[in-house]
Design a protein around this motif. Structure first.
Motif, short mmCIF file in Angstrom:
data_model
loop_
_atom_site.label_atom_id
_atom_site.label_comp_id
_atom_site.label_asym_id
_atom_site.label_seq_id
_atom_site.Cartn_x
_atom_site.Cartn_y
_atom_site.Cartn_z
N UNK A 144 -76.29 26.75 2.04
CA UNK A 144 -75.87 26.76 0.64
C UNK A 144 -75.20 25.49 0.15
N UNK A 145 -75.02 24.50 1.04
CA UNK A 145 -74.42 23.23 0.66
C UNK A 145 -75.50 22.16 0.54
N UNK A 146 -75.38 21.31 -0.44
CA UNK A 146 -76.31 20.21 -0.64
C UNK A 146 -75.58 18.91 -0.34
N UNK A 147 -76.21 18.07 0.45
CA UNK A 147 -75.61 16.77 0.75
C UNK A 147 -76.70 15.72 0.90
N UNK A 148 -76.28 14.47 0.83
CA UNK A 148 -77.20 13.33 0.93
C UNK A 148 -77.08 12.74 2.33
N UNK A 149 -78.17 12.74 3.05
CA UNK A 149 -78.20 12.20 4.40
C UNK A 149 -78.82 10.80 4.35
N UNK A 150 -78.11 9.81 4.87
CA UNK A 150 -78.54 8.42 4.83
C UNK A 150 -78.72 7.91 6.25
N UNK A 151 -79.79 7.15 6.46
CA UNK A 151 -80.04 6.53 7.77
C UNK A 151 -80.89 5.28 7.58
N UNK A 152 -80.88 4.38 8.56
CA UNK A 152 -81.73 3.19 8.43
C UNK A 152 -83.19 3.57 8.24
#
Length: 101
Positions: free
Chosen positions: A32-40
């Motif tokens: 139920x949580x939305x988040x932004x995942x960043x990686x190279x």
């Protein structure tokens, strides 16, 4: 090899400051949580590979931080922390912030 003093890190690693490291971001939903995942975006990334080699030449390992990345809080005197920051233009670059830990 004598331990690196934190004041020496700039002389060793500032040549990487400002170099772009392309990153990719994905929106994830978990429980139920939305988040932004960043990686190279590139694996291996040539800038990070070059930084890792430079660290090794000085008896250090490399740890890289950027927004949202998780890591341990242990302190290691043989590890350099490098930071990647997003610029106003949306591109990610190696910052001039390096520290032991």
């Amino acid at each position: 090899m004598k331990p690196i003093d934190e004041s020496e890190l700039g002389a060793i690693f500032n040549k990487f400051a400002g170099r772009e490291v392309p990153m990719k971001a994905e929106i994830r939903k978990v429980a139920g949580y939305t988040f932004r995942e960043i990686e190279p975006a590139l694996n291996p990334d040539p800038v990070l590979t070059e930084m890792e080699k430079e660290a090794g030449l000085h008896g250090l390992s490399l740890r890289v931080w950027w927004d949202g990345v998780a890591g341990t809080m242990d302190y290691r005197t043989n590890r350099v922390n490098a930071h990647i920051e997003e610029g106003a233009d949306g591109k990610y670059r190696v910052s001039s912030r390096f520290n032991i830990g």
